[in-house]
Scaffold this motif. Structure first.
Motif, PDB file in Angstrom:
ATOM      1  N   GLN A 106       0.850  -1.184   0.000  1.00 55.83           N
ATOM      2  CA  GLN A 106       0.000   0.000   0.000  1.00 55.83           C
ATOM      3  C   GLN A 106       0.890   1.239   0.000  1.00 55.83           C
ATOM      4  O   GLN A 106       1.637   1.488   0.932  1.00 55.83           O
ATOM      5  CB  GLN A 106      -0.899   0.010   1.252  1.00 55.83           C
ATOM      6  N   ILE A 111       4.452   5.059  -8.500  1.00 54.52           N
ATOM      7  CA  ILE A 111       3.106   5.463  -8.894  1.00 54.52           C
ATOM      8  C   ILE A 111       2.852   5.117 -10.350  1.00 54.52           C
ATOM      9  O   ILE A 111       1.819   5.462 -10.911  1.00 54.52           O
ATOM     10  CB  ILE A 111       2.864   6.968  -8.664  1.00 54.52           C
ATOM     11  N   SER A 157       2.012   2.482 -11.898  1.00 52.44           N
ATOM     12  CA  SER A 157       0.834   1.674 -12.211  1.00 52.44           C
ATOM     13  C   SER A 157      -0.457   2.260 -11.659  1.00 52.44           C
ATOM     14  O   SER A 157      -1.530   1.691 -11.862  1.00 52.44           O
ATOM     15  CB  SER A 157       1.015   0.254 -11.668  1.00 52.44           C
ATOM     16  N   ILE A 158      -0.352   3.380 -10.970  1.00 53.98           N
ATOM     17  CA  ILE A 158      -1.557   4.003 -10.411  1.00 53.98           C
ATOM     18  C   ILE A 158      -2.205   4.851 -11.491  1.00 53.98           C
ATOM     19  O   ILE A 158      -1.638   5.832 -11.959  1.00 53.98           O
ATOM     20  CB  ILE A 158      -1.222   4.869  -9.192  1.00 53.98           C
ATOM     21  N   ASN A 159      -3.408   4.455 -11.875  1.00 56.72           N
ATOM     22  CA  ASN A 159      -4.044   5.113 -13.005  1.00 56.72           C
ATOM     23  C   ASN A 159      -4.383   6.562 -12.723  1.00 56.72           C
ATOM     24  O   ASN A 159      -4.056   7.454 -13.507  1.00 56.72           O
ATOM     25  CB  ASN A 159      -5.302   4.361 -13.416  1.00 56.72           C
ATOM     26  N   ILE A 219      -4.501   9.752  -9.929  1.00 51.71           N
ATOM     27  CA  ILE A 219      -4.152  10.377  -8.647  1.00 51.71           C
ATOM     28  C   ILE A 219      -4.788  11.750  -8.640  1.00 51.71           C
ATOM     29  O   ILE A 219      -4.710  12.484  -9.623  1.00 51.71           O
ATOM     30  CB  ILE A 219      -2.633  10.494  -8.471  1.00 51.71           C
ATOM     31  N   SER A 277      -2.623   8.024 -15.559  1.00 52.46           N
ATOM     32  CA  SER A 277      -1.266   7.572 -15.899  1.00 52.46           C
ATOM     33  C   SER A 277      -0.875   8.028 -17.297  1.00 52.46           C
ATOM     34  O   SER A 277       0.309   8.208 -17.586  1.00 52.46           O
ATOM     35  CB  SER A 277      -1.180   6.050 -15.790  1.00 52.46           C
ATOM     36  N   ASN A 283       6.355  10.103 -12.912  1.00 52.03           N
ATOM     37  CA  ASN A 283       6.397   8.727 -12.413  1.00 52.03           C
ATOM     38  C   ASN A 283       7.799   8.336 -11.945  1.00 52.03           C
ATOM     39  O   ASN A 283       7.952   7.533 -11.023  1.00 52.03           O
ATOM     40  CB  ASN A 283       5.914   7.761 -13.489  1.00 52.03           C
ATOM     41  N   ASN A 300       8.049   9.609  -8.566  1.00 51.72           N
ATOM     42  CA  ASN A 300       6.932   9.196  -7.696  1.00 51.72           C
ATOM     43  C   ASN A 300       6.288  10.402  -7.023  1.00 51.72           C
ATOM     44  O   ASN A 300       5.973  10.370  -5.821  1.00 51.72           O
ATOM     45  CB  ASN A 300       7.416   8.195  -6.641  1.00 51.72           C
ATOM     46  N   THR A 304      -5.575   8.314  -4.072  1.00 44.66           N
ATOM     47  CA  THR A 304      -5.888   7.422  -5.175  1.00 44.66           C
ATOM     48  C   THR A 304      -7.226   6.733  -4.911  1.00 44.66           C
ATOM     49  O   THR A 304      -7.672   6.652  -3.756  1.00 44.66           O
ATOM     50  CB  THR A 304      -4.806   6.335  -5.308  1.00 44.66           C
ATOM     51  N   ARG A 360      -7.076   3.945  -2.200  1.00 46.13           N
ATOM     52  CA  ARG A 360      -6.966   4.440  -0.821  1.00 46.13           C
ATOM     53  C   ARG A 360      -8.266   5.085  -0.371  1.00 46.13           C
ATOM     54  O   ARG A 360      -8.693   4.929   0.777  1.00 46.13           O
ATOM     55  CB  ARG A 360      -5.815   5.433  -0.724  1.00 46.13           C
TER      56      ARG A 360
END
Length: 116
Positions: free
Chosen positions: A1, A28, A30-32, A34, A53, A73, A76, A97, A100
């Motif tokens: 996480q 980050i 792979s985090i689509n 934010i 992303s 990215n 991060n 995100t 979260r």
């Protein structure tokens, strides 16, 4: 996480600028999506800006043309550049995100106060 830490807030006069940073503890890449959110005194938390992303962005109507969200990215980090600040922008600002948020995980946020 992944953990997210917000910084860069402060006290600024109306018309001024601030740049908020959101530093992630991990990748980050792979985090689509934010987003930056804010909670003003006596109000519910609201979405201010979001970036995917692929670099697509969207903004709340109240900040369009004044705020700009960006991400790196490799570092991060996600930023929120805030220009032409208004007293009604005063709030605690958070980055987060969807994963979260679904778990109701929020960081400490960073306080932005705009004086008139």
């Amino acid at each position: 996480q992944v953990q997210l830490v917000e910084s860069g807030g402060g006290l600024v006069q109306a018309g001024g600028s601030l740049r908020l940073s959101c530093a992630a503890s991990g990748s980050i890449f792979s985090i689509n999506a934010i987003g930056w959110y804010r909670r003003a005194p006596g109000k519910q938390r609201e979405l201010v800006a979001r970036i995917t992303s692929g670099g697509s962005t969207d903004y709340a109507d109240s900040v369009k043309g004044r705020f700009s969200i960006s991400r790196d990215n490799a570092k991060n980090t996600v930023w929120l550049q805030m220009n032409s600040l208004k007293p009604e922008d005063t709030a605690v600002y958070y980055c987060n995100t969807p994963v979260r948020i679904a778990r109701d995980y929020w960081g400490q946020g960073t306080q932005v106060t705009v004086s008139s």
